[in-house]
Design an enzyme around this catalytic site. Structure first.
Site, PDB file in Angstrom:
ATOM      1  N   GLY A  16       0.689  -1.241   0.082  1.00  0.00           N
ATOM      2  CA  GLY A  16      -0.141   0.023   0.044  1.00  0.00           C
ATOM      3  C   GLY A  16       0.822   1.186   0.036  1.00  0.00           C
ATOM      4  N   GLY A  17       2.207   1.082  -0.679  1.00  0.00           N
ATOM      5  CA  GLY A  17       3.089   2.203  -0.520  1.00  0.00           C
ATOM      6  C   GLY A  17       2.763   3.400  -1.397  1.00  0.00           C
ATOM      7  N   LEU A  20      -2.096   7.263   0.517  1.00  0.00           N
ATOM      8  CA  LEU A  20      -1.705   8.675   1.537  1.00  0.00           C
ATOM      9  C   LEU A  20      -0.793   8.160   2.364  1.00  0.00           C
ATOM     10  CD1 LEU A  20      -2.745  11.116   2.942  1.00  0.00           C
ATOM     11  CD2 LEU A  20      -4.483   9.634   4.233  1.00  0.00           C
ATOM     12  N   TYR A 144     -15.203  -3.417   7.971  1.00  0.00           N
ATOM     13  CA  TYR A 144     -13.582  -2.859   7.935  1.00  0.00           C
ATOM     14  C   TYR A 144     -13.128  -3.310   9.151  1.00  0.00           C
ATOM     15  CZ  TYR A 144      -9.982   0.866   8.020  1.00  0.00           C
ATOM     16  OH  TYR A 144      -8.942   1.346   8.327  1.00  0.00           O
ATOM     17  N   PRO A 171      -3.740   4.257  13.947  1.00  0.00           N
ATOM     18  CA  PRO A 171      -4.161   5.951  13.845  1.00  0.00           C
ATOM     19  C   PRO A 171      -5.443   6.243  13.958  1.00  0.00           C
ATOM     20  CG  PRO A 171      -3.024   4.651  12.001  1.00  0.00           C
ATOM     21  CD  PRO A 171      -3.505   3.606  12.791  1.00  0.00           C
ATOM     22  N   VAL A 174      -6.676  10.055   9.232  1.00  0.00           N
ATOM     23  CA  VAL A 174      -5.449  10.502   8.571  1.00  0.00           C
ATOM     24  C   VAL A 174      -5.762  11.639   7.521  1.00  0.00           C
ATOM     25  CG1 VAL A 174      -3.227  10.046   7.699  1.00  0.00           C
ATOM     26  CG2 VAL A 174      -4.342   8.361   9.341  1.00  0.00           C
ATOM     27  N   ASP A 278     -24.270  11.267  10.050  1.00  0.00           N
ATOM     28  CA  ASP A 278     -23.209  11.622  11.006  1.00  0.00           C
ATOM     29  C   ASP A 278     -22.292  10.591  11.342  1.00  0.00           C
ATOM     30  OD1 ASP A 278     -24.837  14.200  13.057  1.00  0.00           O
ATOM     31  OD2 ASP A 278     -23.358  14.456  11.188  1.00  0.00           O
TER      32      ASP A 278
HETATM   33  P1  NAP Z   1      -5.227   4.521   0.257  1.00  0.00           P
HETATM   34  O1  NAP Z   1      -4.495   5.946   0.247  1.00  0.00           O
HETATM   35  O2  NAP Z   1      -6.522   4.305   0.025  1.00  0.00           O
HETATM   36  O3  NAP Z   1      -3.937   3.595   0.018  1.00  0.00           O
HETATM   37  C1  NAP Z   1      -4.411   2.126  -0.141  1.00  0.00           C
HETATM   38  C2  NAP Z   1      -3.046   1.401  -0.721  1.00  0.00           C
HETATM   39  O4  NAP Z   1      -3.385  -0.021  -0.688  1.00  0.00           O
HETATM   40  C3  NAP Z   1      -2.792   1.910  -1.931  1.00  0.00           C
HETATM   41  O5  NAP Z   1      -1.427   2.128  -2.235  1.00  0.00           O
HETATM   42  C4  NAP Z   1      -3.363   0.799  -2.923  1.00  0.00           C
HETATM   43  O6  NAP Z   1      -2.778   0.688  -4.252  1.00  0.00           O
HETATM   44  C5  NAP Z   1      -3.389  -0.383  -2.064  1.00  0.00           C
HETATM   45  N1  NAP Z   1      -4.137  -1.617  -2.285  1.00  0.00           N
HETATM   46  C6  NAP Z   1      -5.451  -1.548  -1.936  1.00  0.00           C
HETATM   47  N2  NAP Z   1      -6.109  -2.614  -2.365  1.00  0.00           N
HETATM   48  C7  NAP Z   1      -5.035  -3.443  -2.693  1.00  0.00           C
HETATM   49  C8  NAP Z   1      -4.845  -4.745  -3.401  1.00  0.00           C
HETATM   50  N3  NAP Z   1      -5.963  -5.701  -3.280  1.00  0.00           N
HETATM   51  N4  NAP Z   1      -3.751  -5.148  -3.464  1.00  0.00           N
HETATM   52  C9  NAP Z   1      -2.514  -4.578  -3.381  1.00  0.00           C
HETATM   53  N5  NAP Z   1      -2.638  -3.453  -3.037  1.00  0.00           N
HETATM   54  C10 NAP Z   1      -3.777  -2.619  -2.677  1.00  0.00           C
HETATM   55  O7  NAP Z   1      -5.186   4.488   2.018  1.00  0.00           O
HETATM   56  P2  NAP Z   1      -4.543   5.100   3.285  1.00  0.00           P
HETATM   57  O8  NAP Z   1      -5.302   6.067   3.624  1.00  0.00           O
HETATM   58  O9  NAP Z   1      -3.013   5.241   3.034  1.00  0.00           O
HETATM   59  O10 NAP Z   1      -4.456   3.901   4.358  1.00  0.00           O
HETATM   60  C11 NAP Z   1      -3.249   3.095   4.383  1.00  0.00           C
HETATM   61  C12 NAP Z   1      -3.554   2.374   5.849  1.00  0.00           C
HETATM   62  O11 NAP Z   1      -3.931   3.092   6.822  1.00  0.00           O
HETATM   63  C13 NAP Z   1      -4.801   1.388   5.570  1.00  0.00           C
HETATM   64  O12 NAP Z   1      -4.408  -0.022   6.182  1.00  0.00           O
HETATM   65  C14 NAP Z   1      -5.870   1.735   6.510  1.00  0.00           C
HETATM   66  O13 NAP Z   1      -6.679   1.058   6.862  1.00  0.00           O
HETATM   67  C15 NAP Z   1      -4.968   2.557   7.677  1.00  0.00           C
HETATM   68  N6  NAP Z   1      -5.751   3.725   7.959  1.00  0.00           N
HETATM   69  C16 NAP Z   1      -6.004   4.849   7.325  1.00  0.00           C
HETATM   70  C17 NAP Z   1      -6.869   6.090   7.872  1.00  0.00           C
HETATM   71  C18 NAP Z   1      -7.302   7.041   7.009  1.00  0.00           C
HETATM   72  O14 NAP Z   1      -7.981   8.116   7.710  1.00  0.00           O
HETATM   73  N7  NAP Z   1      -6.914   7.198   5.834  1.00  0.00           N
HETATM   74  C19 NAP Z   1      -7.118   5.789   9.268  1.00  0.00           C
HETATM   75  C20 NAP Z   1      -6.575   5.091  10.031  1.00  0.00           C
HETATM   76  C21 NAP Z   1      -5.962   3.754   9.433  1.00  0.00           C
HETATM   77  P3  NAP Z   1      -3.284   1.391  -5.527  1.00  0.00           P
HETATM   78  O15 NAP Z   1      -2.616   2.959  -5.231  1.00  0.00           O
HETATM   79  O16 NAP Z   1      -2.543   0.759  -6.695  1.00  0.00           O
HETATM   80  O17 NAP Z   1      -4.715   1.496  -5.410  1.00  0.00           O
HETATM   81  O1  GFB Z   2     -13.943  10.969   7.442  1.00  0.00           O
HETATM   82  P1  GFB Z   2     -15.368  10.083   7.687  1.00  0.00           P
HETATM   83  O2  GFB Z   2     -15.926   9.687   6.277  1.00  0.00           O
HETATM   84  O3  GFB Z   2     -15.229   9.016   8.466  1.00  0.00           O
HETATM   85  O4  GFB Z   2     -16.396  11.248   8.237  1.00  0.00           O
HETATM   86  P2  GFB Z   2     -15.486   8.660   9.983  1.00  0.00           P
HETATM   87  C1  GFB Z   2     -16.287  11.805   9.398  1.00  0.00           C
HETATM   88  C2  GFB Z   2     -17.533  12.684   9.490  1.00  0.00           C
HETATM   89  O5  GFB Z   2     -17.495  13.875   8.828  1.00  0.00           O
HETATM   90  C3  GFB Z   2     -19.079  12.335   9.540  1.00  0.00           C
HETATM   91  C4  GFB Z   2     -18.664  14.177   8.253  1.00  0.00           C
HETATM   92  O6  GFB Z   2     -19.778  12.761  10.526  1.00  0.00           O
HETATM   93  C5  GFB Z   2     -19.604  12.976   8.282  1.00  0.00           C
HETATM   94  O7  GFB Z   2     -20.931  12.926   8.267  1.00  0.00           O
HETATM   95  N1  GFB Z   2     -18.480  14.793   6.820  1.00  0.00           N
HETATM   96  C6  GFB Z   2     -19.064  16.247   6.379  1.00  0.00           C
HETATM   97  C7  GFB Z   2     -18.113  14.200   5.746  1.00  0.00           C
HETATM   98  N2  GFB Z   2     -18.810  16.484   5.268  1.00  0.00           N
HETATM   99  C8  GFB Z   2     -18.359  15.095   4.817  1.00  0.00           C
HETATM  100  C9  GFB Z   2     -17.562  14.819   3.473  1.00  0.00           C
HETATM  101  O8  GFB Z   2     -17.717  15.805   2.446  1.00  0.00           O
HETATM  102  N3  GFB Z   2     -17.017  13.582   3.116  1.00  0.00           N
HETATM  103  C10 GFB Z   2     -17.218  12.625   4.524  1.00  0.00           C
HETATM  104  N4  GFB Z   2     -16.719  11.432   4.143  1.00  0.00           N
HETATM  105  N5  GFB Z   2     -17.591  12.969   5.613  1.00  0.00           N
HETATM  106  C11 GFB Z   2     -14.402   6.459   9.055  1.00  0.00           C
HETATM  107  C12 GFB Z   2     -14.636   4.921   8.709  1.00  0.00           C
HETATM  108  O9  GFB Z   2     -15.176   6.813   9.860  1.00  0.00           O
HETATM  109  O10 GFB Z   2     -13.194   6.711   9.707  1.00  0.00           O
HETATM  110  C13 GFB Z   2     -13.399   4.183   7.991  1.00  0.00           C
HETATM  111  O11 GFB Z   2     -15.882   4.740   8.293  1.00  0.00           O
HETATM  112  C14 GFB Z   2     -11.980   4.728   8.671  1.00  0.00           C
HETATM  113  O12 GFB Z   2     -13.664   2.754   8.488  1.00  0.00           O
HETATM  114  C15 GFB Z   2     -12.000   6.125   8.725  1.00  0.00           C
HETATM  115  O13 GFB Z   2     -11.757   3.989   9.477  1.00  0.00           O
HETATM  116  C16 GFB Z   2     -10.793   6.653   9.584  1.00  0.00           C
HETATM  117  O14 GFB Z   2     -14.609   9.019  10.671  1.00  0.00           O
HETATM  118  O15 GFB Z   2     -16.931   8.866  10.355  1.00  0.00           O
END
Ligand code: NAP
Ligand code: GFB
Length: 322
Positions: A16-17, A20, A144, A171, A174, A278
Site C-alpha cells: 500500500g506504498g 496517502l 472494516y 491511527p 489521517v 453523521d
Molecule cells: P489509500 O490511500 O487508499 O491507499 C491504499 C493502498 O493500498 C494503495 O497503495 C493501494 O494501491 C493499495 N491496495 C489496495 N487494495 C490492494 C490490493 N488488493 N492489492 C494490492 N494493493 C492494494 O489508503 P491510506 O489512507 O493510505 O491507508 C493506509 C492504511 O492506513 C490502511 O491500512 C488503512 O486501513 C489505514 N488507516 C487509514 C486511515 C485514514 O484516515 N486514511 C485511518 C486509520 C487507518 P493502489 O494505489 O494501486 O490502488
Molecule cells: O471521515 P469520515 O468519512 O469517516 O466522516 P468517519 C467523518 C464525519 O464527517 C462524519 C462528516 O460525521 C460525516 O458526516 N462529513 C461532513 C463528511 N462532510 C463530509 C464529506 O464531504 N465527506 C465525508 N466522508 N464525511 C471512518 C470509517 O469513519 O473513519 C472508516 O468509516 C475509517 O472505516 C475512517 O476508519 C478513518 O471518521 O466517520
C-alpha cells in the site's frame, strides 16, 4: 565483520506504498534515512494482495526482512456504509496473504495498520489499546472494523505458535497529500477540500454533510509516517499502539469545515446537509502509551497541516484521486 546490534541490513516492503500513508512514509524516510534500510513501496500494480499466488510472487521477488503493511480497501463513512461486506472480505484476504507469506519467508517484523474506528462504539472515553475487542464497533463500518481487529488476533496467534514479531499501530483519522479526494468514497477532510475547491470556482457555499457536530482527532500523514518509522525501528511489543494527537486536539466536523473554508478564503459561508449521516459521534483516543515512548513528539497544528494539504491539492488537482 562485527555488525552493531540493530544495524543489520533491512529490506522493508511497504504494502500500500502508493496511497496517502505510503507516500508520507516515502517522504519521512528521506528526511530521516538509515544506511542499513532499503525500502520497496508497492502499489496494486505490483500484484493483487487478495490473490495468494500474486502475494507469494511479490514476497519471493523482494525477500523482505521487514514489512510495513498498509494495503487495504479504505474509505470514508459513506463508502463503508454501502460496502461493509467488501470491506470485510477484501481486507481479510489481503491481511491473511501478507501475514502468512511474512511467516513463511521468516520476516523479522511486520507493522500492520488498524484504525481507531475499530474500537467498540459503546465504550468509556478515552479509548485505549486494551479495549479493542470489548464489544461491537459502530454499525457504519463493522466490516472494516472486524477485518482490522482480526489482524490483532492474527499477530498474537503467529507470536504464540511461531514466535513471530508481528505488531500493529492504531491511527486516528489521517489526512494529507495523495489522499483520496473522491466526494463519495473519501474521508471528511479530503471531501471538504474538494468541495471547497469547487465552491470557490462556482462562488457557492461549502456543503458539510451531517450536523457538523461529530468529534474527531486528525493526524497529519507526515506525523503518522514519522511515528511509523519509530515503531518499525524501536517498538518491541506485539500489542498494538495508538498513534494519535492529544485528546485536547479533538475538533468538531464544523470546526474542521471552517478551517478548510478559511484556507480557500471562501466568501459564501458553510451550509449543513442534514440529510447525510453523521456516523459515529466520537472515538476519542488516548495517546498515553505513545507519550510514554515519545513524550516530546511535536504534531503539526491542524490549521497548518490542512493549509499544506489544500496547497498540495491546488497544485496537483490534475493527478489527485477524485
Ligand atoms: P489509500 O490511500 O487508499 O491507499 C491504499 C493502498 O493500498 C494503495 O497503495 C493501494 O494501491 C493499495 N491496495 C489496495 N487494495 C490492494 C490490493 N488488493 N492489492 C494490492 N494493493 C492494494 O489508503 P491510506 O489512507 O493510505 O491507508 C493506509 C492504511 O492506513 C490502511 O491500512 C488503512 O486501513 C489505514 N488507516 C487509514 C486511515 C485514514 O484516515 N486514511 C485511518 C486509520 C487507518 P493502489 O494505489 O494501486 O490502488
Ligand atoms: O471521515 P469520515 O468519512 O469517516 O466522516 P468517519 C467523518 C464525519 O464527517 C462524519 C462528516 O460525521 C460525516 O458526516 N462529513 C461532513 C463528511 N462532510 C463530509 C464529506 O464531504 N465527506 C465525508 N466522508 N464525511 C471512518 C470509517 O469513519 O473513519 C472508516 O468509516 C475509517 O472505516 C475512517 O476508519 C478513518 O471518521 O466517520
Amino acid at each position: 565483520m562485527w555488525l552493531i546490534m540493530g544495524s543489520e541490513k533491512k529490506i522493508i516492503l511497504v504494502t500500500g506504498g502508493s496511497g496517502l500513508v505510503g507516500q508520507a512514509i516515502k517522504q519521512a524516510k528521506q528526511q530521516d534515512p538509515r544506511e542499513n534500510e532499503t525500502f520497496i513501496f508497492l502499489s496494486s500494480k505490483d500484484g493483487d494482495l487478495k490473490d495468494p499466488a500474486a502475494t507469494q510472487r511479490i514476497f519471493e521477488r523482494y525477500k523482505p526482512t521487514h514489512v510495513i503493511h498498509l494495503a487495504a480497501m479504505v474509505g470514508g463513512l459513506f463508502n463503508n456504509m454501502k460496502h461493509n461486506l467488501d470491506f470485510l472480505r477484501n481486507n481479510i484476504l489481503i491481511n491473511d496473504n501478507v501475514l502468512q507469506n511474512s511467516y513463511k519467508l521468516g520476516v523479522k517484523k511486520v507493522v500492520s495498520c488498524l484504525s481507531t474506528c475499530i474500537f467498540p462504539d459503546q465504550t468509556t472515553y478515552p479509548i485505549d489499546e486494551t479495549m479493542i475487542h470489548n464489544g461491537p464497533p459502530h454499525s457504519s463500518n463493522f466490516g472494516y472494523s472486524y477485518a482490522k481487529r482480526l489482524i490483532d488476533v492474527q499477530n498474537h496467534a503467529y507470536h504464540q505458535q511461531h514466535g513471530c514479531h508481528f505488531t500493529a499501530v492504531i491511527p486516528t483519522n489521517v489526512f494529507g497529500a495523495y489522499d483520496n479526494f473522491n466526494l463519495e468514497d473519501g474521508h471528511v477532510i479530503p471531501g471538504l477540500i474538494h468541495k471547497a475547491y469547487i465552491a470557490k470556482k462556482e462562488g457557492k457555499p461549502l456543503v458539510v454533510y451531517g450536523s457538523g457536530k461529530p468529534l474527531r482527532q486528525f493526524i497529519y500523514s507526515i506525523d503518522l509516517a514519522k511515528l511509523f518509522l519509530f515503531v518499525l525501528r524501536e517498538y518491541e511489543e506485539i500489542d498494538p499502539i495508538i498513534l494519535s494527537v492529544d485528546e485536547s486536539s479533538e475538533v468538531s466536523i464544523g470546526e474542521v469545515a471552517q478551517i478548510v473554508a478559511d484556507a480557500f478564503q471562501l466568501e459564501h459561508g458553510i451550509v449543513l446537509d442534514s440529510t447525510k449521516a453523521d456516523g459515529q459521534y466520537k472515538k476519542t483516543a488516548s495517546n498515553k502509551k505513545l507519550r510514554g515512548y515519545l513524550p516530546d513528539f511535536q504534531f503539526m497544528p491542524l490549521k497548518d497541516a490542512i493549509e499544506r494539504t489544500v496547497q498540495w491539492f491546488n497544485l496537483n488537482y490534475n493527478i489527485a484521486r477524485k
